[in-house]
Motif scaffolding. Sequence first.
Motif, short mmCIF file in Angstrom:
data_model
loop_
_atom_site.label_atom_id
_atom_site.label_comp_id
_atom_site.label_asym_id
_atom_site.label_seq_id
_atom_site.Cartn_x
_atom_site.Cartn_y
_atom_site.Cartn_z
N PRO A 104 23.00 4.68 126.72
CA PRO A 104 23.31 3.38 126.54
C PRO A 104 24.48 3.12 127.31
CG PRO A 104 22.58 4.48 124.45
CD PRO A 104 22.54 5.39 125.63
N LEU A 105 25.48 3.80 127.77
CA LEU A 105 26.63 3.45 128.44
C LEU A 105 26.44 3.10 129.89
CD1 LEU A 105 29.81 3.13 128.67
CD2 LEU A 105 29.85 5.48 129.05
N LEU A 106 25.45 3.88 130.30
CA LEU A 106 25.07 3.69 131.83
C LEU A 106 24.19 2.31 132.03
CD1 LEU A 106 23.47 5.98 134.18
CD2 LEU A 106 22.09 3.75 133.87
N VAL A 107 23.42 1.98 130.86
CA VAL A 107 22.76 0.64 131.04
C VAL A 107 23.82 -0.58 130.72
CG1 VAL A 107 20.97 -0.89 129.68
CG2 VAL A 107 20.58 1.74 129.81
N ASP A 108 24.76 -0.24 129.85
CA ASP A 108 25.86 -1.18 129.63
C ASP A 108 26.57 -1.31 130.95
OD1 ASP A 108 27.88 -2.97 128.13
OD2 ASP A 108 29.27 -1.30 128.71
N HIS A 109 27.19 -0.21 131.89
CA HIS A 109 27.70 -0.12 132.88
C HIS A 109 27.29 -0.98 134.01
CE1 HIS A 109 29.75 2.47 136.15
NE2 HIS A 109 28.42 2.06 136.80
N ILE A 110 25.77 -0.85 134.26
CA ILE A 110 25.16 -1.73 135.41
C ILE A 110 24.81 -3.08 135.09
CG2 ILE A 110 23.83 0.52 136.09
CD1 ILE A 110 21.22 -0.39 134.76
#
Length: 262
Positions: A104-110
């Motif tokens: 989830p943090l990666l999806v938020d990040h991108i």
Amino acid sequence: MSNPIVARSLDEIQFWSRIMKEHALFLSLGFTHDQKNLVAEAQHYINVFERVEEKLSKFSQNSDIQQVKAFNTEVYQHAVNIWAFKRKVLGLTLRCEIISNNYPLLVDHISREAAYFANRLKELNQGILAPRPDAIIKENVFFLRIMADHAKFIGHLLDPSERKLVDQAREFSHDFDQLLFQAMDLDSMRPQSETKPILSQFLDQNRVSVKSLRDFKKTARELIEACRIKSNIHPLLADHTFREAERFLEIIDLYEATLNKN
């Protein structure tokens, strides 16, 4: 003589369109075999940004500014659309409607990067080129968080047996968390914090840490490409994060040069 808005617009599109295309690829690789609709949607955005890159190749720094602004508007919409796709994936993940290999943090990040890209194009079409003091702080808040996230992703995607590299990634994560908190403190002190000596020291401090992280990413990329370490890190992802660190260093230099003109 080229218009600086034209030159900057083409530079932003060249850098960020490739980043957006790779984001779509990384998402598609993280989806499971039963998430075919999401894989297809990710492939759609790979195709979209490949077409953007093809169209970009037809422009030059001497291109008509109105045509470039029209291109900015077109690419802005693509950036907004891929942002919406990323937020949809994040929502599905957080509601446990899908389980994938995309943190989830990666999806938020991108998705934050897509929003940043869209905002840059909007600013350029408004004629905003030279960074203001408040933009210097806010831009560093954005990129310091990106760098902190990268360190966390690297630490989690390395095989646990790569203990020394995992520890180094954790140290970078802590370092950039502290720099981010400092930047947020500086942001809350605006406008009083917007003095040349404070901003200059702020940029110098960040530059030192970003160079160290950039070098760590470069080493990790080379080890991954040579299959010398154990990890779940795609070689393209290793290069992707390295390029973003390089980009942050370029922006720091740009802001430093702007400060020195005043």
